[in-house]
Every structure is written in structure tokens, then in C-alpha cells.
Design a protein around this motif. Structure first.
Motif, short mmCIF file in Angstrom:
data_model
loop_
_atom_site.label_atom_id
_atom_site.label_comp_id
_atom_site.label_asym_id
_atom_site.label_seq_id
_atom_site.Cartn_x
_atom_site.Cartn_y
_atom_site.Cartn_z
N GLU A 38 -10.13 -10.60 -0.88
CA GLU A 38 -8.99 -11.31 -0.31
C GLU A 38 -7.67 -10.61 -0.62
N GLY A 39 -7.70 -9.53 -1.41
CA GLY A 39 -6.47 -8.88 -1.85
C GLY A 39 -5.74 -8.17 -0.74
N GLY A 40 -4.42 -8.22 -0.80
CA GLY A 40 -3.60 -7.50 0.15
C GLY A 40 -3.25 -6.11 -0.34
N GLU A 41 -3.33 -5.90 -1.65
CA GLU A 41 -2.96 -4.63 -2.25
C GLU A 41 -4.05 -3.58 -2.06
N LEU A 42 -3.63 -2.37 -1.73
CA LEU A 42 -4.55 -1.23 -1.69
C LEU A 42 -4.35 -0.43 -2.97
N GLN A 95 -18.15 0.90 -2.14
CA GLN A 95 -18.04 1.20 -0.71
C GLN A 95 -17.51 0.00 0.07
N ALA A 96 -17.88 -1.20 -0.33
CA ALA A 96 -17.44 -2.40 0.39
C ALA A 96 -15.93 -2.55 0.36
N LEU A 97 -15.30 -2.20 -0.74
CA LEU A 97 -13.86 -2.41 -0.89
C LEU A 97 -13.02 -1.21 -0.43
N LYS A 98 -13.67 -0.15 0.05
CA LYS A 98 -12.96 1.03 0.53
C LYS A 98 -12.32 0.72 1.89
N VAL A 99 -11.06 1.14 2.04
CA VAL A 99 -10.31 0.92 3.27
C VAL A 99 -9.95 2.27 3.88
N PHE A 100 -10.22 2.39 5.17
CA PHE A 100 -9.95 3.62 5.92
C PHE A 100 -8.88 3.37 6.97
N ASP A 101 -8.43 4.43 7.61
CA ASP A 101 -7.49 4.29 8.72
C ASP A 101 -8.06 3.38 9.80
N ALA A 102 -9.36 3.50 10.07
CA ALA A 102 -9.97 2.76 11.18
C ALA A 102 -10.94 1.66 10.74
N ALA A 103 -10.96 1.31 9.46
CA ALA A 103 -11.89 0.26 9.01
C ALA A 103 -11.41 -0.35 7.70
N VAL A 115 -9.23 7.85 3.99
CA VAL A 115 -9.28 6.71 3.07
C VAL A 115 -7.85 6.34 2.70
N ARG A 116 -7.52 5.07 2.87
CA ARG A 116 -6.19 4.58 2.52
C ARG A 116 -6.14 4.04 1.10
N GLY A 117 -7.29 3.65 0.56
CA GLY A 117 -7.38 3.11 -0.79
C GLY A 117 -8.55 2.15 -0.88
N HIS A 118 -8.61 1.43 -1.98
CA HIS A 118 -9.61 0.38 -2.16
C HIS A 118 -8.87 -0.95 -2.24
N ARG A 119 -9.38 -1.93 -1.53
CA ARG A 119 -8.74 -3.24 -1.52
C ARG A 119 -8.91 -3.87 -2.90
N ALA A 120 -7.83 -4.49 -3.39
CA ALA A 120 -7.85 -5.16 -4.69
C ALA A 120 -8.53 -6.52 -4.54
#
Length: 190
Positions: A106-110, A65-73, A98-103
Motif C-alpha cells: 500500500e506504500g506510496g514511497e519508492l 520481485q513483487a514489490l519491484k516497480v518498473f517504468d511500465a509495471a 526499475v524505478r525502485g521497490h514499493r515501501a
């Protein structure tokens, strides 16, 4: 003997009819000790955060859940420290798609969903299986040697590539016991 994965939502009568004489083990966050320790919500602590050297989380679900990236978070590092097994979920209702999970933190990749399963969820859960629940796995192996075992979970999907439903940790436990761990992208422990 065999290990079966069955939905926790199925009634006890239905489970007993489908699997007569089997030992039923609830491995969800609602299960009893010691089996609840197999839940990804259980706060084992010290779980290396994949793709984030030197960082750890309390639970596999907290890491996910911590690494999940959303449109608004973006990432939410607070989820790494949750020890209550509650308050971990981050939902589309609250944060948008959900846009993806951050790699990594510090990762820039989703990462796309399946890739995130292989690079984040599987390595974190595997670490727990290898380092925190040996006694529980040994007990399941001993039970399986004597009679069928039914592992209860909310979902039963054990195919990492099947994105139509959430991945079942009980199915992963079964695959671990059967030496059939799914392919993952190994990352060094943090």
C-alpha cells in the motif's frame, strides 16, 4: 575453520584446488535438499511481507520481485504466491527501467536499491533464517567446526552497500553464522 562463498559457475576442480578438503554446499535454487532451503527462491510460505502488516509471501525472492516497480509495471502481488521456484524474475527487458521497490503493498514511497535491500530483502531473509532453516544452519555450524565449508551461490557480494552486483544470499548465510548480520531497518512482522 572457515566458511567461504564461491561462485557456482567456478568449476569443481578450481574450487577443490582453492579450498582443499572443504565441504562444498550448493545453496542455490539448483542445489540439493536440504541446502536448497537456504535459497531465497525456496517457497517456505508464511514469510511476513516487510512494510505490509498482515501480508505474507511464499519466498524471499517472490517478496523482492513483487514489490519491484518498473517504468511500465507496478507491484505484482502474484509473485507472492509462486511456489515453483521459477517464474519469479521481473526484468527490465520486459517492463523497462526499475524505478525502485514499493515501501509495502500500500506504500506510496519508492525505495532506492540499497534502502530496499535493508528494508525488504534483509528482514525477509532474516525471518527465514530465524524461523525456517534452523536445522540447516545447525548442520553448517557443525561442519564449520570440523573443516572449511564452501557455500556456492551465483554471486559472492556480501556487502549490502555494494550496488555493483546482486547481493549473495550465501554471503548472508556466512555473515549470519559469523554473527555479522548487516545493518537493516527493522520492521514489525506482519
Amino acid at each position: 575453520m572457515a566458511v567461504h562463498v564461491v561462485s557456482r559457475r567456478r568449476g569443481a576442480v578450481g574450487i577443490a584446488k582453492a579450498h582443499p578438503g572443504a565441504v562444498v554446499v550448493d545453496v542455490t535454487s539448483k542445489g540439493p535438499l536440504p541446502w536448497v532451503r537456504l535459497s531465497p527462491f525456496f517457497p517456505h510460505g508464511g514469510i511476513p511481507l516487510p512494510l505490509s502488516p498482515g501480508m505474507t509471501g511464499e519466498s524471499v525472492e517472490g517478496i523482492w520481485q513483487a514489490l519491484k516497480v518498473f517504468d511500465a509495471a507496478d507491484v505484482d502481488l502474484g509473485k507472492l504466491r509462486v511456489t515453483s521456484m521459477g517464474g519469479l524474475k521481473r526484468t527490465v527487458r520486459r517492463f523497462g527501467a526499475v524505478r525502485g521497490h514499493r515501501a509495502g503493498v500500500e506504500g506510496g514511497e519508492l525505495l532506492a536499491y540499497e534502502v530496499a535491500r535493508r528494508r525488504i530483502y534483509l528482514p525477509a531473509y532474516r525471518w527465514v533464517l530465524e524461523n525456517r532453516v534452523g536445522a540447516e544452519l545447525d548442520e553448517l555450524r557443525a561442519l564449520d567446526g570440523r573443516q572449511d565449508v564452501v557455500l556456492l551461490d551465483y554471486t559472492t557480494n556480501g556487502d549490502v552497500a555494494d550496488l555493483s552486483s546482486p547481493l549473495s544470499h550465501a554471503a548472508l548465510v556466512r555473515r549470519w553464522l559469523e554473527d555479522d548480520w548487516p545493518e537493516e531497518v527493522m520492521v514489525p512482522a506482519g
